[in-house]
Structure formats: C-alpha cells, structure tokens
Design an enzyme around this catalytic site. Sequence first.
Site, PDB file in Angstrom:
ATOM      1  N   ASP A 132       1.104  -1.219   0.001  1.00 63.58           N
ATOM      2  CA  ASP A 132      -0.110   0.066   0.247  1.00 63.58           C
ATOM      3  C   ASP A 132       0.883   1.190   0.062  1.00 63.58           C
ATOM      4  O   ASP A 132       1.782   1.376  -0.534  1.00 63.58           O
ATOM      5  CB  ASP A 132      -0.997   0.051   1.220  1.00 63.58           C
ATOM      6  CG  ASP A 132      -2.174   0.603   0.969  1.00 63.58           C
ATOM      7  OD1 ASP A 132      -1.974   1.826   0.891  1.00 63.58           O
ATOM      8  OD2 ASP A 132      -3.221  -0.215   1.124  1.00 63.58           O
ATOM      9  N   HIS A 164      -3.666   5.932   3.824  1.00 64.44           N
ATOM     10  CA  HIS A 164      -4.457   4.592   3.091  1.00 64.44           C
ATOM     11  C   HIS A 164      -3.929   3.662   3.555  1.00 64.44           C
ATOM     12  O   HIS A 164      -4.621   2.528   4.389  1.00 64.44           O
ATOM     13  CB  HIS A 164      -4.182   4.876   1.546  1.00 64.44           C
ATOM     14  CG  HIS A 164      -5.179   3.786   0.696  1.00 64.44           C
ATOM     15  ND1 HIS A 164      -5.025   2.580   0.897  1.00 64.44           N
ATOM     16  CD2 HIS A 164      -6.490   4.005   0.373  1.00 64.44           C
ATOM     17  CE1 HIS A 164      -5.669   1.902  -0.157  1.00 64.44           C
ATOM     18  NE2 HIS A 164      -6.779   2.650   0.121  1.00 64.44           N
ATOM     19  N   SER A 219     -11.239  -0.828  -0.590  1.00 63.06           N
ATOM     20  CA  SER A 219     -10.182  -0.860   0.177  1.00 63.06           C
ATOM     21  C   SER A 219     -10.138  -1.162   1.723  1.00 63.06           C
ATOM     22  O   SER A 219      -9.320  -1.875   2.209  1.00 63.06           O
ATOM     23  CB  SER A 219      -9.542   0.476   0.176  1.00 63.06           C
ATOM     24  OG  SER A 219      -8.803   0.860  -0.982  1.00 63.06           O
TER      25      SER A 219
END
Length: 677
Positions: free
Chosen positions: A161, A287, A446
């Site tokens: 990620d 994220h 996600s």
Amino acid sequence: MRLAKWFAPAGKRPYYRGATSARRSKQTRCFDIEALEPRALLATTASTGMPLLVKLDTLSPASLTAWLADKGVEVSSTGLPQVMAVSGPDSTLTGMASWLGGTSGLGYVERESTLTIDQASNDPSYMSGSMWGLSGAKGINAASAWDVTTGSTSVVVADIDTGADYNHPDLYENIWINNAEIPASRLKNLKDVDGDGRITFYDLNYAAPDGTRPNQGAGRITDINGDGRIDASDILAPMQKNPDGSDSGLGGWADGVSQDGDTAHVDDLVGWNFLNNTNNPFDDNGHGTHTAGTIGAMGSNGVGVTGVNWKVQIMPLKFLDARLGGTSTAAAKALLYASDHGAKVSNNSYGGSGGITLQNAIAYAASKGSIFVAAAGNSGANTDTTPFYPAAYSNDNIISVAAISSSGARASYSNYGATTVDIGAPGDGILSTYPNSRYATLSGTSMAAPHVTGTVALLLAAHPTWTYSQVIKQVLSTATPNSSLAGKTVTGGILNAGAALSSGSAGATASPSASCSFVGTNTIAQGNWAGAFGSDGRAIARVSPAYPSYATVGVLGSSLWTWAGPTTDPRALSTTGTTPDSRIASCWYNGTSFTIDVNITDGKSHPASLYLVDWDSTSRSEKVQVVDAASGAVLDTRTTSSFHSGTYLTWNLSGHVRFVVSRIGGDNAVVSGLFFG
C-alpha cells in the site's frame, strides 16, 4: 477462491515468436487504488512515456541492450527476475512494442502500468462511535473468533500500500521485524521474552515486574526518538560505530550491511519502500495505515481501536507515493519480497486494468503458499464483464472482496461479479488508525479487503499447517448468506470470522473431495481428436473454448504460444474436429510450471485428457500431477518425455482438481489442449 474462467482470448494479434510468450503488446494502463470514500473509477488512459516491460527467455540482458543500442531507448533492470525495462520517447515505444515481441529469445512484452487513486472529499473523523465492522449486527462476528484466537506473532501479513505509520501508538508492537536482518552484535544480547521464537516489538518493549527492560540499553536498543517506547523509528536509526567500524552499542540497527544476504534490500528491518528503494516504508498518505489498523491494530491495550488481530506481524511494503501513484512493477516487486520473507497473506487494496507482470507475481506468491486478498473495486461494475485487476485474475490464491454497509447491503459503489468477486465484508464507514497518532473513518472496498486479510491471519494463527487452499475454503464456505450479494458474488455472502474460526476444520478435510484414476496414453490420434476425445467439450490454446455444462476450467500462471496457425501438420490440433478443418500449433506454457484448474460440478466422474506436443525438439520432458484442489493431496503423477509426435494423457475425474504441469527437461512445460469425454 472463485472458479476460474479460462484465460485464453482468441484472435489476438500480433502473436509473438520466442520461447516464453505469445502475449500481445499492451498499451499503457491506468490503475486505481480503492477509494477512501465511494467514487467513480478513473478512466483508463495512456500514460506518457511508461516503459516497455520485456521478459527475457534465452536472450541475455547484454544482448538486448546491444540490439537496441541505436534505437534511441535505454534498457535497465526492473529488479524482477528476467524482466527488463525499455525506456524512451512514447512514440518510439509504441511503435517498438509490436515488433519487439517478435524477437526470438524474448518472452512477453507489455507497457508498464500505473497504479493510482483519485482522492475523495473525506475529512477524517477521529475516535468516536462503534466499530460496526467488527461487532455490529452486520459485522464479521469478531468476538466469536477471538474466543478461539486473537492472533499470533508467528503470522506475517504484508500490507502492500502506501506504507504504514509504524510509530502509531495502536500499531507499533504489531509491526514486523525482519529477524534475519538484526545485526549480530545486537541479536546476541536480545531475549525472546514471550518464547515465540522471534524478536518482536513486544519483546523490545517488555518490562519485568521489577521494572527492568531486558531488551533495552546499550548493545540492544534505546528509545532514540524519545516517544517513550521502542518502535520502528528506533531500530531504523543508524548504528553508531567505533573508529574501527565496530558496533559501539549505541544508535539503531541500520548498519549498512546485509545480514541475511539480500543485498537488494539492505537494512530491511521492518519492510521496504519500493518507490525510493529504501528501508523506510513510512506512510505519507494514510491509506496504508488505515488498512494496517483493520488488519491488526493492537488489541486490549486500552488505546484507540482494535484490529481483527490483536497480535500479528504487519509487514509494510510501500509502492504508492503520497499522491497515491505507483506502478505494477513496484507492486509485483513488493509481492515477491513479501512471499520470499515469510508473508502467508497480503492485503492489496488497489487495482485497475491487467498485465502479466503482476499476475505472474501472484502466481509466485501461490507457489510460496501465500494468499492474495484484493479489493474488488469501487465503480459499481460487474467485473465478470468489465474486469478489475488484480482482483479479477483467475489465480486460485486470490480472494476478491466487495464492500457492504452497516445495513448489510452491498455498498452502491462496490464492484460485484458472480464469478470474479468472492465475498462481501464491511467497507463503509470503517474506523481505523491514521498517521500521526490519529484515527479516521473511511469507506471503500479498500476497507473491506483488510477485514478478510485479518480473518485469514487469524485462521493461520489457529491452523498453521493449513494450505492456502484450505484457508480460502474455510473463509468462503462459512460466509453468512446475504440477499444483496446473492448472484453477485461467488459465495453470495458476508465474511463471518466467528464462523470461520469456530466451525471446526471445514477447510482441512482429511479425505480428498475429488478423485481421479489414470486411464492411459494415446500417441496415435495426434491432432485428430474428434471421435477419440472431446465429445463433451474441449479447450485448445488460442481457440475459443467449448466447455461441457458440468465443468469449469481455468489456466493459471501460463502464457500462450503459437508455432504455426493455420498449418497442415497432423500433430497440430484441429480447431473444430470436423473434416475438412483448419489446424493450429499452439500451447499454454511456463518456464517452470503452471496449473489447469478443473472443477467437475455434477458429482459424476468424467474422462478428461491433456494433449502434449513438442514442436521444438525431441528431448522435452515434463511432469503432470493431478492435485485435489481442497486438500492439496496429490492424486496421480505422470512423467512424459519425447512427445514430439503428440501424446494424450487421460484420467477419469470427479470433483475439483488441478493439473500441475512442471518442466523437467527442455525449455518449458507445455500443454496444447484439454478435452472432456
């Protein structure tokens, strides 16, 4: 693990000559990381100047460089095995792609893919409210799972990620430490306090009843960043050395020396940054920290939130920058690193269009026994007809995850697919960790994927000897049925971690769920299969398949190759079995091994035949194993050599099996056709 669809499109041109590929050149693709909030998927656009990825077969890097020396391009290594990057003006690369693949000694040629995300308007909310995804009425029933296990430091999870805030007060003890990279001068002084066979941040932060800390101090580690605990920043700090170069006992563990022999990743103590090629995978976006927190925020510590796992080893692998841009090559390198460094599951909350480089990396992960959990995508599309990769690849170690809301309904933005999306999980309004000691509520597939990744990690903690097929079966077979996912996903249900952990060993059945018996060989029919094979259905490389109603088929980890088509050579397979008929000399192949997945769904036994023909030589040899897809048990093994004239191998099959075709001698493992009946 969906029933894979055949990945053999017909009629694609140009075909490539060379021993390892016939994939067509692909234009540059644009990928998306899954949105932090529901939003439209980015359109696929051309990325200016993205390099060509060239897979080498028999041609050496030096030969390729010399051959292209006057073409106005630059050849460099990608860091992936036998894959080179050809960089230069976009117009030059566009024209070069088609003819470069026609060079003998080369494998596939494709344009590098970009991976990115469009930021959504989403002001992160800090710690407030409940974590419905874990404990709500439509959550994953985590409390029941925790009655079995809350996780283990023996399980390593790769989070591929934007990296992770490895100093976060709710994450720092669950960050992976690469024990093989700890300098010997420090390792000899450290104690495995909890007896788990490894040095973790739990050991480094342990305080004895008398207040002493056996793993802290000179010659071990100290709180270098002054935040009151030992975290990744402390061990990543440079080691202070004496004038003679020896360890002074002060500073961190980064000594500029590879302890484990991996000179491409020196001082990779907690992961790797594949953007800048450094040992610092710190998250500069948020994220990755959010997905990491769902997988394994520290549990029962009186701080913030908890992850699906209370204890786990999270390996942050950064391939996306602060603006969420990255490439498929970097993602593939991260996955190879994870597989080689002990990660048995990876979380992959990104995607877009496809490419063989990343798919090959996923196949490599499978060879290492690693599960690839992927976000299904946020465009509200049916990925059976509009594929979203890597989630829609047919590799059998992938779990593709859709998002549901707290009402239990599929989120409107979530992709779906009856054969390409496996299961739903909480993805809307998910509270988790965020950089700089914060917490945020984000939405998207996600956020759904790490719920599944975390559950896989719990299963690996509870059943460390299970194969990846067993773990995947357990996750999918225990899903809670859900009307909004019925006919929209393989399982038609929502992840139920409690059921997966407490329902016994559905994934570890001792007796095979499939059967096979070898019938024999045929070296007479050659390419004339009609009347002898394929009365129920067939699949021929480079020809549109015609499956029987009782079988689902997929080819995993292979490339396509065409020697000649059409041809009159009797060894070449007829394309329809009628007379007269055109013939094609083609195959699926791989330099090491590949898999043909066959699921017989009617509960009966049926004949199935593989056709092997070697157009290059008389010395090729290969092994074909028939493997039970659920248990991993080998049901039959056949070794074949000198099949230059063409050989059929026939078995009676029932249930879900895989043909694993492995090269023994010669250039590649090859299969030209599969026939039923």
